[in-house]
Design a protein around this motif. Sequence first.
Motif, short mmCIF file in Angstrom:
data_model
loop_
_atom_site.label_atom_id
_atom_site.label_comp_id
_atom_site.label_asym_id
_atom_site.label_seq_id
_atom_site.Cartn_x
_atom_site.Cartn_y
_atom_site.Cartn_z
N TRP A 168 0.83 -1.20 0.00
CA TRP A 168 0.00 0.00 0.00
C TRP A 168 0.87 1.25 0.00
N ARG B 288 0.46 4.05 -2.82
CA ARG B 288 0.13 5.41 -2.39
C ARG B 288 1.17 6.39 -2.92
N HIS C 199 -7.72 8.16 -1.20
CA HIS C 199 -9.01 7.63 -0.76
C HIS C 199 -9.55 6.64 -1.78
N HIS C 200 -10.21 5.59 -1.30
CA HIS C 200 -10.92 4.64 -2.16
C HIS C 200 -12.40 5.03 -2.15
N TYR D 214 -15.09 0.13 -2.79
CA TYR D 214 -14.30 -1.09 -2.64
C TYR D 214 -14.91 -2.19 -3.48
N PRO E 22 -6.21 -3.17 -1.22
CA PRO E 22 -6.24 -1.72 -1.42
C PRO E 22 -5.28 -1.22 -2.51
N TYR F 70 -5.98 -1.60 -7.42
CA TYR F 70 -6.98 -0.87 -8.20
C TYR F 70 -6.27 -0.06 -9.29
N ALA G 174 -9.30 4.68 -9.91
CA ALA G 174 -10.19 4.22 -8.83
C ALA G 174 -9.86 4.89 -7.50
N TYR G 175 -8.80 5.69 -7.48
CA TYR G 175 -8.40 6.40 -6.27
C TYR G 175 -8.77 7.87 -6.38
N LYS H 136 -19.11 8.02 0.69
CA LYS H 136 -19.07 6.61 0.31
C LYS H 136 -20.08 5.82 1.12
#
Length: 102
Positions: free
Chosen positions: A18, A22, A45-46, A49, A55, A58, A62-63, A79
């Motif tokens: 991750w 990131r 941020h997602h 999901y 995480p 994607y 998608a972020y 969300k």
Amino acid sequence: MESDEEDDYKKLLRRPEWHKRRAEILPKSARCAKCGRTGARLAVHHPEYQYGRMPWDYPDDAYMVVCSGRCHREADADKEEQERDARNYKQYPWQWELGKKE
């Protein structure tokens, strides 16, 4: 998310996979997608999901990059509202359609 799921998810966000993902996403957006601020501490941020996906698994689009404070909390609330709406639609589709007409 339930408490156990939240704890598991937080553990996933501490994994090197991750942190690497990131670090790839943040430089692609220098401003918050919600408020437009630059120079703030940003978070990835997602918005949604997908079951069974890690995480970091994607595609880039998608972020969402947001300010790590208020805007991230608002994005989480957005969300949750969307998830609640989706559950309500599945459970009561006729009421959903009726509500859209009013």
